[in-house]
Design a protein around this motif. Structure first.
Motif, PDB file in Angstrom:
ATOM      1  N   LYS A  61       1.021  -1.179  -0.022  1.00 54.15           N
ATOM      2  CA  LYS A  61       0.042  -0.169   0.024  1.00 54.15           C
ATOM      3  C   LYS A  61       0.966   1.332  -0.180  1.00 54.15           C
ATOM      4  O   LYS A  61       0.570   2.158  -0.746  1.00 54.15           O
ATOM      5  CB  LYS A  61      -0.831  -0.142   1.292  1.00 54.15           C
ATOM      6  CG  LYS A  61      -1.811   1.001   1.342  1.00 54.15           C
ATOM      7  CD  LYS A  61      -2.786   1.036   2.451  1.00 54.15           C
ATOM      8  CE  LYS A  61      -3.711   2.254   2.619  1.00 54.15           C
ATOM      9  NZ  LYS A  61      -4.775   2.266   3.720  1.00 54.15           N
ATOM     10  N   HIS A  63       4.154   1.436  -1.183  1.00 56.54           N
ATOM     11  CA  HIS A  63       4.496   1.578  -2.510  1.00 56.54           C
ATOM     12  C   HIS A  63       3.660   2.259  -3.379  1.00 56.54           C
ATOM     13  O   HIS A  63       3.963   3.134  -4.104  1.00 56.54           O
ATOM     14  CB  HIS A  63       5.021   0.266  -2.853  1.00 56.54           C
ATOM     15  CG  HIS A  63       6.207  -0.388  -2.371  1.00 56.54           C
ATOM     16  ND1 HIS A  63       7.490   0.401  -3.135  1.00 56.54           N
ATOM     17  CD2 HIS A  63       6.578  -0.904  -1.600  1.00 56.54           C
ATOM     18  CE1 HIS A  63       8.609  -0.401  -2.299  1.00 56.54           C
ATOM     19  NE2 HIS A  63       7.985  -1.192  -1.527  1.00 56.54           N
ATOM     20  N   GLY A  64       2.288   1.807  -3.359  1.00 57.06           N
ATOM     21  CA  GLY A  64       1.312   2.464  -4.343  1.00 57.06           C
ATOM     22  C   GLY A  64       1.003   3.871  -4.178  1.00 57.06           C
ATOM     23  O   GLY A  64       1.171   4.719  -5.150  1.00 57.06           O
ATOM     24  N   TRP A  65       1.116   4.363  -2.843  1.00 54.39           N
ATOM     25  CA  TRP A  65       0.989   5.634  -2.487  1.00 54.39           C
ATOM     26  C   TRP A  65       2.133   6.332  -3.178  1.00 54.39           C
ATOM     27  O   TRP A  65       2.082   7.705  -3.542  1.00 54.39           O
ATOM     28  CB  TRP A  65       0.908   5.914  -1.083  1.00 54.39           C
ATOM     29  CG  TRP A  65       0.676   7.125  -0.464  1.00 54.39           C
ATOM     30  CD1 TRP A  65       1.756   8.046   0.064  1.00 54.39           C
ATOM     31  CD2 TRP A  65      -0.323   8.294  -0.571  1.00 54.39           C
ATOM     32  NE1 TRP A  65       1.246   9.074   0.404  1.00 54.39           N
ATOM     33  CE2 TRP A  65       0.028   9.232   0.004  1.00 54.39           C
ATOM     34  CE3 TRP A  65      -1.687   8.134  -1.515  1.00 54.39           C
ATOM     35  CZ2 TRP A  65      -0.581  10.662  -0.308  1.00 54.39           C
ATOM     36  CZ3 TRP A  65      -2.100   9.390  -1.362  1.00 54.39           C
ATOM     37  CH2 TRP A  65      -1.887  10.473  -0.829  1.00 54.39           C
TER      38      TRP A  65
END
Length: 109
Positions: A61, A63-65
């Motif tokens: 999560k 990393h996605g942000w």
């Protein structure tokens, strides 16, 4: 090192950035230029945080942000700046880009 030296280096580097961007867009396609710039910056940043032992494990999560932040705050921003550099003088480009600090302050408010 005195603060005036730090300030002088910052002004020198910031001032030369726009000329370098202008030269870069004349020599290579914009998308490739921005891609290489950020790949090189990522490698340097990764090396620095690894050497100072500040590299942290992140969740998927997180990393996605970070990918979202990188795309919106840097990649798209610089793609547009490089595109503008194809038709603007470097001085005007620097003035326009410096307005980002003002917009960031207004958005933060």
């Amino acid at each position: 090192m005195p603060i005036s030296v730090h300030y002088g280096l910052t002004v020198l580097i910031w001032g030369l950035t726009w000329t370098a961007i202008r030269l870069q867009v004349e020599a290579a396609p914009v998308d490739i230029s921005v891609f290489y710039r950020f790949v090189m910056a990522s490698v340097v940043a990764l090396l620095v945080v690894t050497l100072v032992r500040r590299l942290e494990k992140l969740t998927l999560k997180q990393h996605g942000w970070l990918v979202l932040q990188g795309a919106t705050l840097y990649s798209i921003n610089f793609l547009l700046i490089y595109r503008a550099a194809e038709s603007m003088t470097s001085g005007l480009l620097a003035v326009v880009f410096s307005l980002a600090a003002l917009f960031n302050a207004l958005n933060g408010w």
